[in-house]
Write an enzyme that holds these catalytic residues in place. Structure first.
Site, mmCIF file in Angstrom:
data_model
loop_
_atom_site.group_PDB
_atom_site.id
_atom_site.type_symbol
_atom_site.label_atom_id
_atom_site.label_comp_id
_atom_site.label_asym_id
_atom_site.label_seq_id
_atom_site.Cartn_x
_atom_site.Cartn_y
_atom_site.Cartn_z
ATOM 1 N N TYR A 118 0.866 -1.192 0.000
ATOM 2 C CA TYR A 118 0.000 0.000 0.000
ATOM 3 C C TYR A 118 0.894 1.230 0.000
ATOM 4 O O TYR A 118 1.910 1.271 0.713
ATOM 5 C CB TYR A 118 -0.883 0.020 1.256
ATOM 6 C CG TYR A 118 -1.627 1.330 1.436
ATOM 7 C CD1 TYR A 118 -2.902 1.507 0.899
ATOM 8 C CD2 TYR A 118 -1.047 2.391 2.121
ATOM 9 C CE1 TYR A 118 -3.570 2.719 1.037
ATOM 10 C CE2 TYR A 118 -1.710 3.598 2.268
ATOM 11 C CZ TYR A 118 -2.966 3.758 1.728
ATOM 12 O OH TYR A 118 -3.620 4.963 1.862
ATOM 13 N N GLU A 206 -3.366 7.627 -4.026
ATOM 14 C CA GLU A 206 -3.398 6.386 -3.255
ATOM 15 C C GLU A 206 -3.316 5.205 -4.208
ATOM 16 O O GLU A 206 -4.157 5.069 -5.091
ATOM 17 C CB GLU A 206 -4.677 6.298 -2.423
ATOM 18 C CG GLU A 206 -4.731 5.063 -1.533
ATOM 19 C CD GLU A 206 -6.001 4.994 -0.703
ATOM 20 O OE1 GLU A 206 -5.894 5.015 0.533
ATOM 21 O OE2 GLU A 206 -7.096 4.932 -1.309
#
Length: 396
Positions: A118, A206
């Site tokens: 991530y 993101e």
């Protein structure tokens, strides 16, 4: 301004970030054509069909599916386009899918195991610095990771006077447990990602997941991107990326007439001038036992036309049971605002919800007298508490 995955990936690609390649399709026929083109270009025989909506958690709602042949691409795209996709980040009714992204399969076998990470770039408002947040737990809800295993989330803050330093990119790659070719690939990925964030004037990038492929390439498999609206004048090419179908139609309409409006879930409509006073008014409504139905800042020119436009926007919400108008007359005189309210009310005809008007500032006494003698179903107030009491009374 939120972007679709395929739009965010194109921005990333323009800054040298390796991405999972894909083609957007508006229907099942286009999806099959896209898959054929991907096979020619990449050699991929399997495909990932992804719903393009402004919401995370698409996989949990059935918005991301693997297709192992062209027939499955057609079937999946046909069912996905037109469906209402419900995810943890949508309302109960979900969001309608208008298009899908047909992407290459990047989880192919090779010399090593694939791995998911991530990574996001955003502003740390506490320190006033940009921050890279990253974790070895890619592909999962970062909120769940933060709650259950916070030690697996790392952050790297960037000094704005020097920007991202090479040692910081290397530290990120090291903390992710990479070595060799993958380590070098990740340092390049991080540098290009940060450059994309800064130069596109984004407020969020993101990537979940960032993938280490079986042959040690690092690429963005997803992209959630938010561009700062205030910087769009520097990016004329980004303006056309806005998908109004994904936005609240009332908010879109309000923006077109120059009103700062945010739709909320409450029962009391707010019409205020100034963001600070608007926030205080929302607190006032909460204290009175109500819930704000919106944030609406009419700005410094609360004339009849602007007030009427605000009335019409607020009344589009069927949940509104009362309207509180709270205006501080500094630049604009209260009596002019009061006359604008009266003119707008008369022009609209009957308004079937109670209206409480608090005008304070220049000529507030004259304004109150105008409201009281207007003969309209409008209640005036002078003090904050008085307005709160009247809101409470009409909601009882």
């Amino acid at each position: 301004m939120n972007l679709h995955e395929y739009q965010g990936k194109e921005i990333l690609r323009s800054f040298g970030v390796r991405i999972q390649r894909g083609i957007v399709a508006q229907n099942a026929h286009e999806a099959v054509a896209a898959a054929k083109h991907l096979t020619t270009e990449t050699g991929s025989k399997w495909y990932v069909v992804k719903a393009q909506v402004h919401a995370g958690g698409r996989g949990k709602g059935g918005g991301v599916k693997l297709a192992k042949n062209l027939q499955e691409v057609e079937e999946i795209a046909g069912k996905m386009i037109g469906m209402n996709l419900i995810t943890p980040q949508t309302s109960a009714t979900g969001k309608r899918v208008h298009q899908v992204l047909v992407a290459e399969d990047v989880y192919y076998p090779g010399e090593s195991e694939t791995d998911e990470f991530y990574m996001s770039v955003l502003l740390n408002r506490g320190t006033g610095r940009n921050m890279i947040m990253y974790s070895t737990e890619g592909g999962m809800d970062i909120e769940a990771v933060a709650e259950k295993t916070p030690h697996l989330i790392f952050t790297e803050e960037i000094d704005p006077s020097v920007g991202l330093m090479p040692f910081q990119a290397r530290r990120i790659a090291f903390n992710l447990g990479l070595s060799g070719t993958a380590f070098k690939e990740m340092t390049k990925f991080v540098a290009c990602l940060y450059e994309a964030y800064v130069k596109s004037d984004a407020s969020l990038f993101e990537i979940n997941p960032v993938l280490k492929t079986s042959d040690n390439k690092i690429m963005a498999v997803d992209a959630k991107v938010t561009i700062d609206d205030n910087a769009l004048y520097r990016h004329k090419d980004y303006v056309n990326l806005r998908d109004l179908r994904e936005e609240n139609p009332i908010e879109v309409e309000a923006k077109e007439v120059g009103l700062n409006y945010v739709d909320l879930d409450g029962n009391v409509g707010c019409m205020v001038n100034g963001a600070g006073l608007a926030m205080a008014t929302m607190d006032l409504i909460k204290q009175a036992g109500g819930e704000p139905a919106n944030f609406l800042d009419v700005g410094g020119t609360a004339d009849a036309a602007r007030v009427e436009a605000a009335f019409r926007i607020i009344l589009k919400d069927p949940n509104v049971k009362a309207i509180l108008i709270n205006i501080f007359g500094g630049i604009v005189r209260c009596d002019r605002v009061a006359q604008g309210i009266i003119d707008a009310y008369k022009n609209m005809g009957t308004i079937n919800v109670p209206i409480i008007v608090r005008l304070q500032g220049t000529n507030a006494d004259i304004a109150k007298d105008l409201i009281d003698k207007s003969g309209l179903d409008v209640q005036s107030a002078v003090q904050f508490q008085e307005a709160a009491d009247k809101v409470q009374a009409v909601l009882a």
